[in-house]
Write a protein that holds these residues in place. Structure first.
Motif, short mmCIF file in Angstrom:
data_model
loop_
_atom_site.label_atom_id
_atom_site.label_comp_id
_atom_site.label_asym_id
_atom_site.label_seq_id
_atom_site.Cartn_x
_atom_site.Cartn_y
_atom_site.Cartn_z
N TYR A 147 0.83 -1.20 0.00
CA TYR A 147 0.00 0.00 0.00
C TYR A 147 0.87 1.25 0.00
O TYR A 147 2.03 1.20 0.39
N GLN A 148 0.25 2.34 -0.41
CA GLN A 148 0.93 3.63 -0.40
C GLN A 148 -0.11 4.71 -0.10
O GLN A 148 -1.22 4.66 -0.63
N GLU A 149 0.25 5.65 0.77
CA GLU A 149 -0.68 6.75 1.05
C GLU A 149 0.08 7.98 1.51
O GLU A 149 1.22 7.90 1.95
N VAL A 150 -0.59 9.12 1.37
CA VAL A 150 -0.07 10.39 1.88
C VAL A 150 -0.82 10.70 3.16
O VAL A 150 -2.05 10.60 3.21
N VAL A 151 -0.08 11.04 4.21
CA VAL A 151 -0.66 11.31 5.53
C VAL A 151 -0.19 12.68 5.98
O VAL A 151 0.96 13.06 5.76
N GLU A 152 -1.10 13.43 6.63
CA GLU A 152 -0.79 14.79 7.07
C GLU A 152 -1.02 14.96 8.56
O GLU A 152 -1.66 14.13 9.20
N GLY A 153 -0.52 16.08 9.09
CA GLY A 153 -0.82 16.50 10.45
C GLY A 153 -0.18 15.64 11.52
O GLY A 153 0.92 15.11 11.37
N TYR A 154 -0.90 15.51 12.64
CA TYR A 154 -0.37 14.83 13.81
C TYR A 154 -0.05 13.36 13.52
O TYR A 154 0.95 12.82 14.00
N THR A 155 -0.88 12.71 12.71
CA THR A 155 -0.62 11.31 12.37
C THR A 155 0.70 11.18 11.61
O THR A 155 1.47 10.25 11.83
N ALA A 156 0.99 12.14 10.73
CA ALA A 156 2.26 12.14 10.00
C ALA A 156 3.43 12.30 10.96
O ALA A 156 4.49 11.69 10.78
N VAL A 157 3.25 13.11 12.00
CA VAL A 157 4.30 13.28 13.02
C VAL A 157 4.59 11.95 13.71
O VAL A 157 5.74 11.55 13.88
N ILE A 158 3.54 11.26 14.12
CA ILE A 158 3.70 9.98 14.80
C ILE A 158 4.43 8.98 13.89
O ILE A 158 5.35 8.28 14.32
N MET A 159 4.03 8.95 12.61
CA MET A 159 4.67 8.03 11.67
C MET A 159 6.16 8.32 11.55
O MET A 159 6.98 7.39 11.51
N GLN A 160 6.52 9.60 11.49
CA GLN A 160 7.94 9.95 11.38
C GLN A 160 8.71 9.54 12.63
O GLN A 160 9.84 9.05 12.54
N HIS A 161 8.10 9.72 13.80
CA HIS A 161 8.73 9.32 15.06
C HIS A 161 8.96 7.81 15.08
O HIS A 161 10.07 7.34 15.42
N GLU A 162 7.94 7.03 14.70
CA GLU A 162 8.06 5.57 14.73
C GLU A 162 9.01 5.08 13.64
O GLU A 162 9.78 4.13 13.84
N TYR A 163 8.97 5.72 12.49
CA TYR A 163 9.89 5.34 11.39
C TYR A 163 11.34 5.57 11.81
O TYR A 163 12.22 4.76 11.50
N ASP A 164 11.59 6.66 12.53
CA ASP A 164 12.93 6.90 13.06
C ASP A 164 13.38 5.74 13.94
O ASP A 164 14.54 5.32 13.88
N HIS A 165 12.47 5.21 14.76
CA HIS A 165 12.81 4.07 15.61
C HIS A 165 13.36 2.90 14.79
O HIS A 165 14.29 2.21 15.22
N LEU A 166 12.80 2.67 13.61
CA LEU A 166 13.24 1.55 12.77
C LEU A 166 14.64 1.77 12.22
O LEU A 166 15.29 0.83 11.77
N ASN A 167 15.09 3.02 12.25
CA ASN A 167 16.42 3.37 11.76
C ASN A 167 17.38 3.69 12.90
O ASN A 167 18.44 4.30 12.68
#
Length: 196
Positions: A147-167
């Motif tokens: 899947y692929q999607e564009v996400v905005e706002g607070y949910t996008a912030v959470i995704m970036q925080h969790e994605y950082d964890h994977l790195n």
């Protein structure tokens, strides 16, 4: 899809230490061995491995657990250096938690937003972090569908925080990195408001 190394005996033991109704232990940055896991660049996980469903169930119980409840959790926070996280979708009705297997953020908006962040793995610390206002993310489900999607706002912030964890990146690393940069405020005719 890229072939993934199967879950190890140690990883399976962590997943099955309890049943799907029990939260998992959350690794802390103040414990050297646990910090080493938190700072690891994670490897992909096979979305069709039947054990992944149990891992997701237990990670959900962990992130939704009582006083320490959060809005997202990544697999390294429960001791597995694998590319999987859960995020609360503030951009959807009823704000469900959703899981993202082998996610990749493939685009970050140039427009940033700043907000306080905390982390289940870093006790009692909250600091302001700049994150992109929108991201484009790709990921897999339990059947191996992509899947692929564009996400905005607070949910996008959470995704970036969790994605950082994977790195292997903690939000405190972002704070240090951003202290070196200059940012300009953009004035919007109609301010964006996010209810958190």
């Amino acid at each position: 899809m890229i072939p993934c190394n199967p879950l190890t005996t140690e990883e399976l033991a962590l997943i099955f230490e309890g049943d799907q109704t029990q939260p998992m232990y959350v690794y802390q940055d103040g414990v050297p061995d646990e910090l080493q896991v938190l700072k690891t660049n994670c490897t992909e996980i096979d979305p069709q491995d039947t054990n992944v469903k149990m891992l997701i169930a237990r990670m959900y119980k962990t992130v939704a657990d009582g006083d320490r409840a959060g809005v997202g959790i990544a697999a390294p926070q429960v001791g597995l250096a694998r590319r999987l996280f859960l995020v609360k979708r503030f951009d959807k009705a009823n704000e469900p938690f959703e899981f993202f297997i082998n996610p990749q953020i493939v685009w970050y908006s140039a427009v940033l937003q700043q907000g306080d962040e905390g982390c289940l793995s870093i006790e009692d610390r909250y600091e302001a972090v700049y994150r992109s206002l929108a991201v484009q993310i790709t990921y897999f489900d339990l059947e191996g569908n992509h899947y692929q999607e564009v996400v905005e706002g607070y949910t996008a912030v959470i995704m970036q925080h969790e994605y950082d964890h994977l790195n292997g990146i903690l939000f405190t690393d972002r704070v240090v990195e951003q202290e070196e940069r200059q940012y300009e405020d953009a004035t919007l005719e109609t301010p964006l408001v996010y209810e958190v």
